[in-house]
Write a protein that holds these residues in place. Structure first.
Motif, PDB file in Angstrom:
ATOM      1  N   LEU A   1      -2.483   8.666   4.155  1.00 36.95           N
ATOM      2  CA  LEU A   1      -3.549   7.793   3.663  1.00 36.95           C
ATOM      3  C   LEU A   1      -3.066   6.350   3.561  1.00 36.95           C
ATOM      4  CD1 LEU A   1      -6.335   7.299   2.398  1.00 36.95           C
ATOM      5  CD2 LEU A   1      -5.344   7.939   0.175  1.00 36.95           C
TER       6      LEU A   1
ATOM      7  N   THR B   1     -12.515   0.653  11.828  1.00 36.05           N
ATOM      8  CA  THR B   1     -12.471  -0.790  11.558  1.00 36.05           C
ATOM      9  C   THR B   1     -12.641  -1.609  12.828  1.00 36.05           C
ATOM     10  OG1 THR B   1     -10.057  -0.678  11.682  1.00 36.05           O
ATOM     11  CG2 THR B   1     -11.040  -0.594   9.504  1.00 36.05           C
TER      12      THR B   1
ATOM     13  N   LEU C   1       0.822  -1.210   0.000  1.00 35.44           N
ATOM     14  CA  LEU C   1       0.000   0.000   0.000  1.00 35.44           C
ATOM     15  C   LEU C   1       0.857   1.262   0.000  1.00 35.44           C
ATOM     16  CD1 LEU C   1      -2.875  -0.965   2.452  1.00 35.44           C
ATOM     17  CD2 LEU C   1      -3.037  -0.594  -0.005  1.00 35.44           C
TER      18      LEU C   1
ATOM     19  N   LEU D   1      -4.813   3.264   5.640  1.00 40.18           N
ATOM     20  CA  LEU D   1      -5.429   2.139   4.940  1.00 40.18           C
ATOM     21  C   LEU D   1      -4.751   0.824   5.279  1.00 40.18           C
ATOM     22  CD1 LEU D   1      -6.157   3.601   1.384  1.00 40.18           C
ATOM     23  CD2 LEU D   1      -7.776   3.150   3.231  1.00 40.18           C
ATOM     24  N   THR D   2      -3.436   0.846   5.463  1.00 42.69           N
ATOM     25  CA  THR D   2      -2.731  -0.367   5.843  1.00 42.69           C
ATOM     26  C   THR D   2      -3.237  -0.879   7.188  1.00 42.69           C
ATOM     27  OG1 THR D   2      -0.735   0.343   4.668  1.00 42.69           O
ATOM     28  CG2 THR D   2      -0.472  -1.371   6.330  1.00 42.69           C
TER      29      THR D   2
ATOM     30  N   GLN E   1       0.837  10.732  -0.525  1.00 37.40           N
ATOM     31  CA  GLN E   1      -0.307  10.248   0.251  1.00 37.40           C
ATOM     32  C   GLN E   1       0.166   9.312   1.359  1.00 37.40           C
ATOM     33  OE1 GLN E   1      -3.378  11.314  -0.029  1.00 37.40           O
ATOM     34  NE2 GLN E   1      -2.973  12.594  -1.810  1.00 37.40           N
TER      35      GLN E   1
ATOM     36  N   ALA F   1      -6.067  -0.172   8.582  1.00 39.94           N
ATOM     37  CA  ALA F   1      -7.483  -0.516   8.468  1.00 39.94           C
ATOM     38  C   ALA F   1      -7.661  -1.916   7.890  1.00 39.94           C
ATOM     39  CB  ALA F   1      -8.200   0.518   7.601  1.00 39.94           C
ATOM     40  N   ILE F   2      -6.914  -2.230   6.845  1.00 35.99           N
ATOM     41  CA  ILE F   2      -7.032  -3.547   6.219  1.00 35.99           C
ATOM     42  C   ILE F   2      -6.637  -4.646   7.194  1.00 35.99           C
ATOM     43  CG2 ILE F   2      -6.019  -5.047   4.449  1.00 35.99           C
ATOM     44  CD1 ILE F   2      -5.960  -2.619   2.608  1.00 35.99           C
TER      45      ILE F   2
ATOM     46  N   PHE G   1     -13.393   8.031   9.208  1.00 35.25           N
ATOM     47  CA  PHE G   1     -12.241   7.949   8.308  1.00 35.25           C
ATOM     48  C   PHE G   1     -11.981   9.278   7.614  1.00 35.25           C
ATOM     49  CE2 PHE G   1     -11.002   7.318   3.825  1.00 35.25           C
ATOM     50  CZ  PHE G   1      -9.699   6.846   4.014  1.00 35.25           C
TER      51      PHE G   1
ATOM     52  N   GLY H   1      -6.356   4.379  11.812  1.00 37.03           N
ATOM     53  CA  GLY H   1      -6.575   3.169  11.028  1.00 37.03           C
ATOM     54  C   GLY H   1      -6.893   1.944  11.851  1.00 37.03           C
TER      55      GLY H   1
END
Length: 471
Positions: free
Chosen positions: A99, A152, A88, A103-104, A96, A106-107, A190, A147
């Motif tokens: 971001l 999440t 990511l 996102l890392t 970014q 969050a996943i 988010f 995140g």
């Protein structure tokens, strides 16, 4: 004196936790102090109030803590967590960076990895990217917190984190409860959280502040490490999410005949369905990470089981994960036992009566109760368990009488637990700052703002439910 005893016990527990003393030891000590000040007998309170509540919490949620910890350690040892982070970050690049890190995290958390493991796995790549982009390092903890600790963990439907599983036992719901409200709330947290972090980055850079001359816990990323493919690393996370849904809605509802279940006194399938589903889903994820670990060791021959790398040795991985699970659940269960002792006192009955007697809807009363207790205990799962143990049945009855779907009770409970829990004495906050080599003074303001954003989203979701007729 009764109310004073409650606040004194809570204050002492917060202080000792902030100073790094073990909650397992001091939670019963201060619970009994409050009991004595309220005129309750010492030993009966310990053996008949504190311990039964603590043990019941362990009975319900130990498999989730255990399998979640092992799954997280296997994701780390197989290189899958680092592969996702690197993939990511490489995709989004310098412009970014924030971001990419959000996102890392969050996943990984939405896929079932413990937030503590996420912090350890993501921090080295976040630090390298922030340093390369000259973004102030003191924003890393809040970025990871956004995140891993927020949408999440408690908002998105199907999250396998314990904070989304606990309400299933009280309201007969599943981890996918109130998907629309949860998804909208998650998007708001988010988006607003990302806006805040980018705004802060621009403010700091405008003042001439860059990454900074940091020396504590500065990581070194291994450049020649051969990691599993990005898409392959996502498979165990997908197995946990898809398996959770499959077992919840397709397999388990009709898996056992009713005549068999009736042999177990007090067993209610609706109350254990969410826990059973997640147990099986985590087992699937763990089995696949064993395969990924084999691939990692095969492609990194210098890092095999014979190289004294305890982080790659399978027995050591399982032992470390198990030990981490034991510590985590004992800390939380001890806080739950502490809260139950507080809940038996006359002073707390006054507070509970006030919250239940508020001239508002049960969602708002529930949100206030859980936020207050999560903030006091410094634990999202601990605060929510205390609130639902003492008032969950009343909230469910109240909601049923006014026509509110129990799924909304579930989602608001989860989201409220992920609000004010991250006060300075929160164990996850202290651990995160230690991982990043930073202090409260350097980084806590932005963590607090992420917390406030999460907290304020809850009444917005209650209002949305009211306007749209879901309430």
């Amino acid at each position: 004196m009764e109310v004073l005893g409650i606040f004194l016990a809570l204050g002492l527990l917060i202080f000792m936790a902030y100073r790094g003393y073990p909650v397992i030891l001091f939670a019963p000590v201060f619970a009994l102090l409050a009991a004595v000040m309220s005129g309750l007998p010492l030993l009966p309170t310990y053996t008949e109030v504190f311990m039964p509540t603590m043990v019941n919490y362990i009975k319900l949620y130990f498999p989730i803590f255990l399998l979640g910890a092992v799954f997280g350690k296997m994701m780390e040892a197989s290189g899958a967590a680092r592969s996702i982070a690197k993939g990511l970050i490489d995709t989004f690049g310098q412009n970014q960076a924030i971001l990419a890190v959000v996102l890392t995290c969050a996943i990984l958390t939405y896929g079932g990895v413990s937030l503590f493991v996420v912090a350890f796995a993501v921090y080295p790549f976040a630090a390298a990217l922030f340093r390369e982009s000259d973004i102030p390092k003191r924003l890393i903890p809040a970025t990871i917190a956004l995140g891993a600790f927020t949408f999440t963990m408690v908002a998105l439907p199907g999250s396998p984190q314990i904070q989304n599983i606990i309400p299933t036992a009280y309201f007969g719901t599943t981890s996918f409860a109130a998907p629309v409200i949860g998804t909208i709330g998650g998007i708001i947290i988010f988006a607003v959280g990302l806006w805040w972090l980018n705004r802060r980055r621009k403010q700091m850079i405008a003042k001439g502040e860059g990454y900074g001359p940091h020396t504590r816990n500065e990581p070194k990323v291994v450049e020649d490490e051969k990691l599993p493919a990005f898409w392959l690393s996502l498979v165990p996370l997908g197995l946990v999410l898809a398996g959770n849904a499959l077992f919840t809605y397709v397999v388990l509802p009709d898996w056992y005949p009713q005549s068999l279940l009736e042999q177990y006194d007090g067993l209610n399938l609706d109350q254990v369905l969410g826990i059973w589903s997640l147990i099986l889903a985590l087992v699937l994820g763990i089995l696949f990470t064993v395969y990924l670990r084999w691939l990692y060791c095969r492609h990194n021959p210098d890092s095999n089981e014979d190289s004294n790398r305890s982080d790659l040795n399978l027995p050591a991985i399982l032992a470390t994960g198990t030990a981490g699970a034991l510590l985590a659940i004992m800390n939380t269960a001890s806080e739950v036992g502490f809260g139950n002792v507080i809940a038996t006192m006359p002073g707390f009955e006054t507070v509970a009566a006030f919250l239940l007697g508020m001239n508002v809807n049960p969602l708002l009363s529930e949100a206030l109760s859980i936020n207050i207790l999560a903030g006091i205990t410094g634990s999202a799962s601990g605060g929510m368990s205390i609130a639902l143990d003492t008032m969950g049945a009343q909230y469910l009855s109240w909601a049923t009488n006014v026509g509110i779907n129990p799924e909304l009770l579930h989602r608001i409970a989860s989201m409220s637990a992920g609000g004010m829990d991250t006060l300075p004495h929160n164990g996850a906050v202290i651990t995160l700052l230690a991982i990043c080599g930073l202090t409260h003074r350097e980084s806590y303001l932005d963590i607090l703002m992420i917390t406030i954003i999460s907290t304020l989203t809850v009444p917005l979701m209650i209002g949305l439910a009211w306007v749209t007729g879901w309430v």
